[in-house]
Motif scaffolding. Structure first.
Motif, PDB file in Angstrom:
ATOM      1  N   ARG A 105       0.839  -1.201   0.000  1.00  0.00           N
ATOM      2  CA  ARG A 105       0.000   0.000   0.000  1.00  0.00           C
ATOM      3  C   ARG A 105       0.875   1.251   0.000  1.00  0.00           C
ATOM      4  O   ARG A 105       0.622   2.207  -0.744  1.00  0.00           O
ATOM      5  CB  ARG A 105      -0.934  -0.024   1.209  1.00  0.00           C
ATOM      6  CG  ARG A 105      -1.804   1.206   1.373  1.00  0.00           C
ATOM      7  CD  ARG A 105      -3.029   0.903   2.228  1.00  0.00           C
ATOM      8  NE  ARG A 105      -2.742   0.060   3.377  1.00  0.00           N
ATOM      9  CZ  ARG A 105      -2.361   0.518   4.565  1.00  0.00           C
ATOM     10  NH1 ARG A 105      -2.206   1.809   4.752  1.00  0.00           N
ATOM     11  NH2 ARG A 105      -2.146  -0.310   5.577  1.00  0.00           N
ATOM     12  N   ARG A 139       2.661   1.591  -3.449  1.00  0.00           N
ATOM     13  CA  ARG A 139       1.796   2.154  -4.499  1.00  0.00           C
ATOM     14  C   ARG A 139       1.608   3.654  -4.305  1.00  0.00           C
ATOM     15  O   ARG A 139       1.601   4.420  -5.274  1.00  0.00           O
ATOM     16  CB  ARG A 139       0.441   1.435  -4.502  1.00  0.00           C
ATOM     17  CG  ARG A 139       0.499  -0.003  -4.978  1.00  0.00           C
ATOM     18  CD  ARG A 139      -0.903  -0.560  -5.189  1.00  0.00           C
ATOM     19  NE  ARG A 139      -1.637  -0.645  -3.942  1.00  0.00           N
ATOM     20  CZ  ARG A 139      -1.639  -1.703  -3.134  1.00  0.00           C
ATOM     21  NH1 ARG A 139      -0.913  -2.763  -3.439  1.00  0.00           N
ATOM     22  NH2 ARG A 139      -2.370  -1.710  -2.034  1.00  0.00           N
ATOM     23  N   HIS A 140       1.440   4.072  -3.042  1.00  0.00           N
ATOM     24  CA  HIS A 140       1.255   5.496  -2.782  1.00  0.00           C
ATOM     25  C   HIS A 140       2.494   6.288  -3.183  1.00  0.00           C
ATOM     26  O   HIS A 140       2.395   7.364  -3.785  1.00  0.00           O
ATOM     27  CB  HIS A 140       0.937   5.720  -1.304  1.00  0.00           C
ATOM     28  CG  HIS A 140       0.585   7.148  -0.980  1.00  0.00           C
ATOM     29  ND1 HIS A 140       1.551   8.117  -0.773  1.00  0.00           N
ATOM     30  CD2 HIS A 140      -0.613   7.771  -0.854  1.00  0.00           C
ATOM     31  CE1 HIS A 140       0.960   9.274  -0.524  1.00  0.00           C
ATOM     32  NE2 HIS A 140      -0.346   9.082  -0.568  1.00  0.00           N
ATOM     33  N   LEU A 144       4.760   5.483  -5.434  1.00  0.00           N
ATOM     34  CA  LEU A 144       4.832   5.511  -6.901  1.00  0.00           C
ATOM     35  C   LEU A 144       3.862   6.542  -7.471  1.00  0.00           C
ATOM     36  O   LEU A 144       4.221   7.323  -8.367  1.00  0.00           O
ATOM     37  CB  LEU A 144       4.504   4.128  -7.475  1.00  0.00           C
ATOM     38  CG  LEU A 144       5.557   3.036  -7.378  1.00  0.00           C
ATOM     39  CD1 LEU A 144       5.049   1.784  -8.082  1.00  0.00           C
ATOM     40  CD2 LEU A 144       6.874   3.468  -7.986  1.00  0.00           C
ATOM     41  N   ASN A 145       2.638   6.546  -6.970  1.00  0.00           N
ATOM     42  CA  ASN A 145       1.626   7.462  -7.483  1.00  0.00           C
ATOM     43  C   ASN A 145       2.026   8.919  -7.264  1.00  0.00           C
ATOM     44  O   ASN A 145       1.810   9.771  -8.140  1.00  0.00           O
ATOM     45  CB  ASN A 145       0.276   7.180  -6.809  1.00  0.00           C
ATOM     46  CG  ASN A 145      -0.346   5.878  -7.270  1.00  0.00           C
ATOM     47  OD1 ASN A 145      -0.014   5.364  -8.335  1.00  0.00           O
ATOM     48  ND2 ASN A 145      -1.239   5.326  -6.460  1.00  0.00           N
ATOM     49  N   PHE A 146       2.591   9.216  -6.094  1.00  0.00           N
ATOM     50  CA  PHE A 146       3.008  10.593  -5.811  1.00  0.00           C
ATOM     51  C   PHE A 146       4.082  11.034  -6.805  1.00  0.00           C
ATOM     52  O   PHE A 146       4.005  12.136  -7.380  1.00  0.00           O
ATOM     53  CB  PHE A 146       3.523  10.722  -4.386  1.00  0.00           C
ATOM     54  CG  PHE A 146       3.919  12.123  -4.010  1.00  0.00           C
ATOM     55  CD1 PHE A 146       2.981  13.015  -3.499  1.00  0.00           C
ATOM     56  CD2 PHE A 146       5.229  12.571  -4.178  1.00  0.00           C
ATOM     57  CE1 PHE A 146       3.340  14.318  -3.164  1.00  0.00           C
ATOM     58  CE2 PHE A 146       5.594  13.871  -3.836  1.00  0.00           C
ATOM     59  CZ  PHE A 146       4.643  14.742  -3.332  1.00  0.00           C
ATOM     60  N   GLN A 171       4.762   9.804  -9.792  1.00  0.00           N
ATOM     61  CA  GLN A 171       4.219   9.875 -11.150  1.00  0.00           C
ATOM     62  C   GLN A 171       3.331  11.101 -11.329  1.00  0.00           C
ATOM     63  O   GLN A 171       3.396  11.780 -12.358  1.00  0.00           O
ATOM     64  CB  GLN A 171       3.444   8.589 -11.448  1.00  0.00           C
ATOM     65  CG  GLN A 171       4.321   7.363 -11.577  1.00  0.00           C
ATOM     66  CD  GLN A 171       3.529   6.066 -11.621  1.00  0.00           C
ATOM     67  OE1 GLN A 171       2.303   6.061 -11.493  1.00  0.00           O
ATOM     68  NE2 GLN A 171       4.223   4.947 -11.798  1.00  0.00           N
ATOM     69  N   THR A 172       2.525  11.401 -10.319  1.00  0.00           N
ATOM     70  CA  THR A 172       1.617  12.551 -10.401  1.00  0.00           C
ATOM     71  C   THR A 172       2.394  13.846 -10.589  1.00  0.00           C
ATOM     72  O   THR A 172       1.990  14.729 -11.361  1.00  0.00           O
ATOM     73  CB  THR A 172       0.758  12.645  -9.131  1.00  0.00           C
ATOM     74  OG1 THR A 172      -0.063  11.482  -9.040  1.00  0.00           O
ATOM     75  CG2 THR A 172      -0.130  13.892  -9.154  1.00  0.00           C
ATOM     76  N   ASP A 225      -1.115  15.934  -1.472  1.00  0.00           N
ATOM     77  CA  ASP A 225      -2.013  15.018  -0.773  1.00  0.00           C
ATOM     78  C   ASP A 225      -1.353  14.321   0.415  1.00  0.00           C
ATOM     79  O   ASP A 225      -2.034  13.644   1.194  1.00  0.00           O
ATOM     80  CB  ASP A 225      -2.598  13.981  -1.737  1.00  0.00           C
ATOM     81  CG  ASP A 225      -1.541  13.062  -2.333  1.00  0.00           C
ATOM     82  OD1 ASP A 225      -0.347  13.221  -2.019  1.00  0.00           O
ATOM     83  OD2 ASP A 225      -1.919  12.166  -3.125  1.00  0.00           O
TER      84      ASP A 225
END
Length: 282
Positions: free
Chosen positions: A66, A69-70, A72-74, A76-77, A180
């Motif tokens: 979890r 993934r968070h 990676l998303n940060f 990439q965003t 976020d």
């Protein structure tokens, strides 16, 4: 290590200080985990250097999927250059023994891997190596953090400490940038849930991760499942006790399925680093 008093200032002032700090360098490698501290460092470094920076993230069984993934998303965003490093701290007998200096061996392995990446022949970074930064802040200096010693030995730079910024200041700056992670709860590695003196194993890490994922899906956001051998000790905020009681049977059933013989709720509530109390006693 003595705690340094934070220098107060508006979010704008803190942002100016951070940007000015990085202005003295030509590039940066950020030891990145996706938590609020390292995420803000990576974000501001990217503002300062563009693609002349790199967020280096360690991946191992001690990092929950979890959180992975968070992170990676940060990255990439926000289009932050990211390099995943496979660390092998689990192969270290000093790490697996889970004594009070476990975090030292983990951070030492991480910084060695990042330094190897930086100095790899043929890597553009090797011609003029960028300095390495990590997210230690003033609050960390007032807690038991053996990883700080590993950082000092490897000459890793700590901007927040130098700028006298604590966790509140960091969250305020994240909020200023509308990131976020501003309200993201601290989430150290899974190994920090295993009682000192009990061996760290992949099986135990998976037990803890599955237990915490189950509680997270029930609506708990600030939580720890402490692994004490046959016993799972759940730490949540006191205001969430009623929710835990509502799901008592489901929680007990799930954690028993995961291999815990006993399931307990800590009436003291959530406390970051609560397992350090045993070290303080010694």
């Amino acid at each position: 290590m003595q705690k340094i008093k934070q220098q107060n200032g508006s979010p704008e002032t803190q942002v100016t200080k951070l940007k000015a700090y990085f202005a003295g360098y030509k590039g940066a490698i950020i030891a990145y985990s996706g938590g609020v501290d390292s995420a803000l460092l990576a974000y501001v470094a990217h503002l300062a250097f563009g693609d002349n920076m790199l967020a280096a993230m360690a991946d191992s069984p001690s990092l929950s999927r979890r959180e992975y993934r968070h992170a990676l998303n940060f990255a990439q965003t926000h289009k932050i250059p990211l390099q995943i490093i496979q660390t092998q701290e689990m192969q270290s007998p000093f790490y697996a023994a889970n004594r009070g200096d476990r975090c030292y061996h983990c951070k030492k392995a991480l910084f060695e891997k990042i330094n190897d990446l930086r100095n790899q022949p043929g890597n553009p970074l090797s011609d003029s190596p960028w300095p390495i930064f990590y997210g230690a802040n003033l609050d960390d200096l007032g807690d038991y953090r053996p990883g700080i010693q590993a950082a000092d030995e490897a000459s890793i730079l700590a901007p927040y400490v130098e700028l006298k910024m604590d966790k509140t200041a960091i969250r305020t700056v994240c909020d200023f940038f509308d990131l976020d992670v501003a309200a993201k709860p601290a989430m150290p590695c899974m190994a920090s849930r295993i009682a000192y003196g009990q061996e760290v194993s992949v099986e135990k890490l998976k037990q803890v991760e599955a237990a915490e994922d189950f509680l997270y899906n029930l609506g708990f956001r600030v939580l720890r499942v402490r692994h004490h051998g046959d016993t799972a000790r759940i730490e949540i905020l006191p205001r969430d006790f009623e929710l835990a009681i509502q799901h008592r049977e489901n929680i007990g059933r799930k954690l028993h399925e995961l291999g815990f013989l006993y399931v307990t709720l800590d009436l003291d509530g959530f406390k970051s680093g609560s397992l350090n109390a045993a070290l303080m006693e010694k």
